[in-house]
Scaffold this motif. Structure first.
Motif, PDB file in Angstrom:
ATOM      1  N   UNK A  23       0.811  -1.218   0.000  1.00  9.40           N
ATOM      2  CA  UNK A  23       0.000   0.000   0.000  1.00  9.40           C
ATOM      3  C   UNK A  23       0.847   1.272   0.000  1.00  9.40           C
ATOM      4  N   UNK A  24       2.094   1.206   0.444  1.00  3.44           N
ATOM      5  CA  UNK A  24       2.968   2.384   0.519  1.00  3.44           C
ATOM      6  C   UNK A  24       4.068   2.389  -0.532  1.00  3.44           C
ATOM      7  N   UNK A  25       4.231   1.307  -1.258  1.00  2.00           N
ATOM      8  CA  UNK A  25       5.360   1.172  -2.167  1.00  2.00           C
ATOM      9  C   UNK A  25       5.384   2.250  -3.254  1.00  2.00           C
ATOM     10  N   UNK A  26       4.236   2.538  -3.851  1.00  4.77           N
ATOM     11  CA  UNK A  26       4.188   3.544  -4.913  1.00  4.77           C
ATOM     12  C   UNK A  26       4.587   4.922  -4.424  1.00  4.77           C
ATOM     13  N   UNK A  27       4.087   5.308  -3.266  1.00  8.29           N
ATOM     14  CA  UNK A  27       4.432   6.615  -2.702  1.00  8.29           C
ATOM     15  C   UNK A  27       5.905   6.665  -2.335  1.00  8.29           C
ATOM     16  N   UNK A  28       6.422   5.597  -1.748  1.00  3.52           N
ATOM     17  CA  UNK A  28       7.831   5.556  -1.369  1.00  3.52           C
ATOM     18  C   UNK A  28       8.729   5.667  -2.590  1.00  3.52           C
ATOM     19  N   UNK A  29       8.429   4.923  -3.632  1.00  5.51           N
ATOM     20  CA  UNK A  29       9.226   4.990  -4.860  1.00  5.51           C
ATOM     21  C   UNK A  29       9.138   6.394  -5.465  1.00  5.51           C
ATOM     22  N   UNK A  30       7.956   6.986  -5.472  1.00  2.55           N
ATOM     23  CA  UNK A  30       7.784   8.336  -6.004  1.00  2.55           C
ATOM     24  C   UNK A  30       8.606   9.362  -5.250  1.00  2.55           C
ATOM     25  N   UNK A  31       8.591   9.294  -3.940  1.00  7.90           N
ATOM     26  CA  UNK A  31       9.363  10.246  -3.139  1.00  7.90           C
ATOM     27  C   UNK A  31      10.859  10.055  -3.357  1.00  7.90           C
ATOM     28  N   UNK A  34      11.736  11.577  -6.718  1.00  9.31           N
ATOM     29  CA  UNK A  34      11.750  13.035  -6.685  1.00  9.31           C
ATOM     30  C   UNK A  34      12.999  13.572  -5.992  1.00  9.31           C
ATOM     31  N   UNK A  35      13.393  12.954  -4.899  1.00 12.09           N
ATOM     32  CA  UNK A  35      14.597  13.396  -4.191  1.00 12.09           C
ATOM     33  C   UNK A  35      15.836  13.148  -5.042  1.00 12.09           C
ATOM     34  N   UNK A  36      15.885  12.005  -5.728  1.00 12.55           N
ATOM     35  CA  UNK A  36      17.017  11.709  -6.610  1.00 12.55           C
ATOM     36  C   UNK A  36      17.081  12.695  -7.760  1.00 12.55           C
ATOM     37  N   UNK A  37      15.921  13.012  -8.347  1.00 16.44           N
ATOM     38  CA  UNK A  37      15.885  13.983  -9.438  1.00 16.44           C
ATOM     39  C   UNK A  37      16.360  15.353  -8.962  1.00 16.44           C
ATOM     40  N   UNK A  38      15.963  15.758  -7.766  1.00 15.65           N
ATOM     41  CA  UNK A  38      16.399  17.044  -7.215  1.00 15.65           C
ATOM     42  C   UNK A  38      17.906  17.058  -6.995  1.00 15.65           C
TER      43      UNK A  38
END
Length: 129
Positions: A23-31, A34-38
């Motif tokens: 249930x949290x995997x998608x949000x965790x991967x997204x965050x 985003x941090x890696x892209x930044x």
């Protein structure tokens, strides 16, 4: 007078599972993405900025690409926080990368300092959401 005793329970009831649960995997991967892209964006810009400014004859404006990014990011964070409270995080997470891509195109194809600053400001707006 009554004797009232307050005891603390050693057990904490968790309402959410671990970060990598289904249930949290998608949000965790997204965050994480985003941090890696930044991080890569800041590394690339910091490395390339002296060369960009020398080619655009903007050496005396060295701090402005960073300042415009940060100022736009602060304003966008405040505004997107209000919008996320009303609409949820989905729209912001869809619009943010698109704005960032537009800012990359504008800043990358800049032939003058005004275009570079506009692109950096647009990139800052993207990091607010």
């Amino acid at each position: 007078m009554q004797d009232v005793r307050v005891t603390a329970s050693a057990e904490r009831v968790s309402t959410r599972g671990p970060l990598w649960n289904a249930e949290n995997r998608g949000v965790t991967v997204g965050i994480v993405m985003l941090i890696t892209m930044a991080a890569f964006e800041h590394l690339g810009v910091s490395t390339a900025m002296p060369k960009m400014l020398s080619e655009l004859n903007g050496g005396d404006l060295y701090s402005w690409p960073f300042t415009s990014f940060l100022a736009a990011s602060v304003m966008a964070t405040v505004l997107s926080g209000r919008l996320c409270d009303r609409l949820g995080p989905g729209p912001a997470l869809l619009v943010g990368p698109s704005l960032f891509l537009g800012g990359l195109v504008i800043a990358g194809s800049a032939t003058g300092m005004a275009a570079l600053l506009a692109g950096r400001a647009l990139q800052g707006w993207a990091w607010g959401p």
